[in-house]
Scaffold this motif. Structure first.
Motif, PDB file in Angstrom:
ATOM      1  N   ALA A  75      31.897  -0.716  28.968  1.00 35.99           N
ATOM      2  CA  ALA A  75      33.102  -0.933  29.627  1.00 35.99           C
ATOM      3  C   ALA A  75      33.901   0.343  29.594  1.00 35.99           C
ATOM      4  CB  ALA A  75      33.819  -1.961  29.514  1.00 35.99           C
ATOM      5  N   GLN A  76      34.645   0.606  30.572  1.00 35.23           N
ATOM      6  CA  GLN A  76      35.591   2.135  30.677  1.00 35.23           C
ATOM      7  C   GLN A  76      36.795   1.365  30.171  1.00 35.23           C
ATOM      8  OE1 GLN A  76      35.736   5.092  32.068  1.00 35.23           O
ATOM      9  NE2 GLN A  76      37.699   4.961  30.700  1.00 35.23           N
ATOM     10  N   LEU A  77      37.391   1.934  29.107  1.00 31.53           N
ATOM     11  CA  LEU A  77      38.754   1.544  28.444  1.00 31.53           C
ATOM     12  C   LEU A  77      39.616   2.263  29.061  1.00 31.53           C
ATOM     13  CD1 LEU A  77      37.247   1.971  24.602  1.00 31.53           C
ATOM     14  CD2 LEU A  77      37.533  -0.130  26.238  1.00 31.53           C
ATOM     15  N   ILE A  78      40.708   1.355  29.480  1.00 37.73           N
ATOM     16  CA  ILE A  78      41.978   1.992  30.190  1.00 37.73           C
ATOM     17  C   ILE A  78      43.336   1.697  29.483  1.00 37.73           C
ATOM     18  CG2 ILE A  78      43.272   2.330  32.417  1.00 37.73           C
ATOM     19  CD1 ILE A  78      40.516   1.292  33.566  1.00 37.73           C
ATOM     20  N   PHE A  79      44.118   2.412  28.933  1.00 36.53           N
ATOM     21  CA  PHE A  79      45.146   2.243  28.068  1.00 36.53           C
ATOM     22  C   PHE A  79      46.565   2.677  28.841  1.00 36.53           C
ATOM     23  CE2 PHE A  79      48.209   2.237  24.708  1.00 36.53           C
ATOM     24  CZ  PHE A  79      47.573   1.595  23.574  1.00 36.53           C
ATOM     25  N   PHE A  80      47.456   1.679  29.094  1.00 37.25           N
ATOM     26  CA  PHE A  80      48.658   1.885  29.680  1.00 37.25           C
ATOM     27  C   PHE A  80      49.985   1.758  28.723  1.00 37.25           C
ATOM     28  CE2 PHE A  80      45.497  -0.711  32.212  1.00 37.25           C
ATOM     29  CZ  PHE A  80      45.643   0.285  33.602  1.00 37.25           C
ATOM     30  N   THR A  81      50.839   2.681  28.945  1.00 40.18           N
ATOM     31  CA  THR A  81      52.007   2.625  28.061  1.00 40.18           C
ATOM     32  C   THR A  81      53.294   2.948  28.990  1.00 40.18           C
ATOM     33  OG1 THR A  81      53.282   2.888  25.987  1.00 40.18           O
ATOM     34  CG2 THR A  81      51.882   4.865  27.111  1.00 40.18           C
ATOM     35  N   GLY A  82      54.475   2.429  28.611  1.00 41.05           N
ATOM     36  CA  GLY A  82      55.681   3.014  29.279  1.00 41.05           C
ATOM     37  C   GLY A  82      56.244   4.376  28.575  1.00 41.05           C
ATOM     38  N   SER A  83      55.773   4.316  27.253  1.00 41.80           N
ATOM     39  CA  SER A  83      56.314   5.483  26.377  1.00 41.80           C
ATOM     40  C   SER A  83      55.232   6.670  26.512  1.00 41.80           C
ATOM     41  CB  SER A  83      56.389   5.165  25.100  1.00 41.80           C
ATOM     42  OG  SER A  83      55.245   4.712  24.790  1.00 41.80           O
ATOM     43  N   ASP A  84      55.101   7.442  25.560  1.00 34.73           N
ATOM     44  CA  ASP A  84      54.628   8.739  25.602  1.00 34.73           C
ATOM     45  C   ASP A  84      53.309   8.360  24.706  1.00 34.73           C
ATOM     46  OD1 ASP A  84      55.748  10.536  27.350  1.00 34.73           O
ATOM     47  OD2 ASP A  84      57.401  10.466  25.862  1.00 34.73           O
ATOM     48  N   TYR A  85      52.470   9.429  24.684  1.00 33.70           N
ATOM     49  CA  TYR A  85      51.196   9.274  23.598  1.00 33.70           C
ATOM     50  C   TYR A  85      51.376  10.552  22.674  1.00 33.70           C
ATOM     51  CZ  TYR A  85      48.812   6.359  27.058  1.00 33.70           C
ATOM     52  OH  TYR A  85      48.545   5.154  27.862  1.00 33.70           O
ATOM     53  N   ALA A  86      51.014  10.330  21.529  1.00 33.31           N
ATOM     54  CA  ALA A  86      50.930  11.650  20.502  1.00 33.31           C
ATOM     55  C   ALA A  86      49.766  12.162  20.712  1.00 33.31           C
ATOM     56  CB  ALA A  86      51.031  10.768  19.023  1.00 33.31           C
ATOM     57  N   PRO A  87      49.897  13.684  20.575  1.00 29.90           N
ATOM     58  CA  PRO A  87      49.126  14.564  20.710  1.00 29.90           C
ATOM     59  C   PRO A  87      47.747  14.157  19.899  1.00 29.90           C
ATOM     60  CG  PRO A  87      50.797  15.626  20.075  1.00 29.90           C
ATOM     61  CD  PRO A  87      51.292  14.289  19.913  1.00 29.90           C
ATOM     62  N   THR A  88      47.816  13.610  18.829  1.00 32.28           N
ATOM     63  CA  THR A  88      46.517  12.895  18.180  1.00 32.28           C
ATOM     64  C   THR A  88      45.880  11.867  19.063  1.00 32.28           C
ATOM     65  OG1 THR A  88      47.722  11.549  16.770  1.00 32.28           O
ATOM     66  CG2 THR A  88      47.057  13.786  15.942  1.00 32.28           C
ATOM     67  N   ALA A  89      46.695  11.081  19.685  1.00 31.96           N
ATOM     68  CA  ALA A  89      45.840   9.882  20.441  1.00 31.96           C
ATOM     69  C   ALA A  89      45.542  10.479  21.788  1.00 31.96           C
ATOM     70  CB  ALA A  89      47.186   8.862  20.872  1.00 31.96           C
ATOM     71  N   VAL A  90      45.973  11.564  22.183  1.00 31.67           N
ATOM     72  CA  VAL A  90      45.328  12.113  23.441  1.00 31.67           C
ATOM     73  C   VAL A  90      44.125  12.776  23.159  1.00 31.67           C
ATOM     74  CG1 VAL A  90      45.642  13.955  25.405  1.00 31.67           C
ATOM     75  CG2 VAL A  90      47.477  12.420  24.735  1.00 31.67           C
ATOM     76  N   ALA A  91      44.077  13.715  22.041  1.00 29.02           N
ATOM     77  CA  ALA A  91      42.705  14.196  21.675  1.00 29.02           C
ATOM     78  C   ALA A  91      41.713  12.952  21.316  1.00 29.02           C
ATOM     79  CB  ALA A  91      42.843  14.831  20.346  1.00 29.02           C
ATOM     80  N   TYR A  92      42.115  12.014  20.643  1.00 29.42           N
ATOM     81  CA  TYR A  92      41.217  10.849  20.469  1.00 29.42           C
ATOM     82  C   TYR A  92      40.559  10.087  21.680  1.00 29.42           C
ATOM     83  CZ  TYR A  92      39.193   6.483  18.435  1.00 29.42           C
ATOM     84  OH  TYR A  92      38.294   5.375  17.953  1.00 29.42           O
ATOM     85  N   ALA A  93      41.450   9.841  22.675  1.00 29.73           N
ATOM     86  CA  ALA A  93      41.104   9.363  24.117  1.00 29.73           C
ATOM     87  C   ALA A  93      40.207  10.377  24.699  1.00 29.73           C
ATOM     88  CB  ALA A  93      42.210   9.293  24.633  1.00 29.73           C
ATOM     89  N   GLU A  94      40.468  11.671  24.617  1.00 26.88           N
ATOM     90  CA  GLU A  94      39.438  12.488  25.326  1.00 26.88           C
ATOM     91  C   GLU A  94      38.049  12.373  24.557  1.00 26.88           C
ATOM     92  OE1 GLU A  94      39.764  14.713  27.957  1.00 26.88           O
ATOM     93  OE2 GLU A  94      41.950  14.447  28.062  1.00 26.88           O
ATOM     94  N   GLU A  95      38.024  12.399  23.286  1.00 26.74           N
ATOM     95  CA  GLU A  95      36.662  11.976  22.733  1.00 26.74           C
ATOM     96  C   GLU A  95      35.943  10.807  22.868  1.00 26.74           C
ATOM     97  OE1 GLU A  95      35.647  11.494  17.825  1.00 26.74           O
ATOM     98  OE2 GLU A  95      37.294  12.632  18.258  1.00 26.74           O
TER      99      GLU A  95
END
Length: 171
Positions: A75-95
């Motif tokens: 399943a495609q994983l989709i994450f939603f937030t009203g705040s920001d993402y840490a750079p490490t989170a964005v890198a992990y999400a790309e991976e």
């Protein structure tokens, strides 16, 4: 699509489900208040996690989300937030090809990373059979709604001619 105002975590989950339905996950459902096992929005082909918090989302939240996906699921994983993402989170999400979105209090969504900008549409069957045009009187295999045309070679002449079979979408 008309987004909804977000002033609670329940509204944030319902808004995310509305967006997922808008993106083609027609059965996307949020169940605010119930046990979610790390998944707030479920659909055939996608899972959503929604955070209604002021703190930045870090890599650990995304790791827990990946761990919440059922074994063997693609399943495609989709994450939603009203705040920001840490750079490490964005890198992990790309991976892991997790689509990251940021929502505003007005309910609008902003894609944060490449997987969010290139949405994968869910695999689905058409809701009804494809529209077919009747070519009556042509003598070359007239067909009508409710029939599917396929071609085979005639054993006698070696020429191709249409054959008709019932559509799998009709009874």
């Amino acid at each position: 699509m008309q987004p909804m105002q977000v002033s609670s975590w329940q509204q944030a989950e319902l808004n995310a489900a509305r967006w997922m339905r808008h993106w083609g996950y027609a059965d996307a459902t949020a169940r605010p208040g119930g046990p979610d096992s790390g998944v707030d929005v479920r659909a055939a082909g996608a899972l959503g996690q929604v955070k209604y918090q002021a703190a930045q989302v870090g890599r650990p939240e995304l790791q827990r989300f990946v761990g919440a996906r059922p074994r063997g699921s693609n399943a495609q994983l989709i994450f939603f937030t009203g705040s920001d993402y840490a750079p490490t989170a964005v890198a992990y999400a790309e991976e892991w090809s997790i689509a990251l979105f940021k929502y505003g209090l007005d309910g609008m969504m902003t894609p944060v990373n490449a997987p969010a900008r290139l949405p994968r549409l869910p695999p689905r069957l058409p809701p009804h059979p494809p529209r077919q045009v009747s070519r009556s009187g042509s003598g070359t295999g007239a067909w009508s709604p409710g029939s599917v045309c396929s071609w085979h070679r005639s054993a006698r002449s070696g020429t191709r001619r249409p054959t008709r079979a019932r559509s799998p979408w009709t009874s």
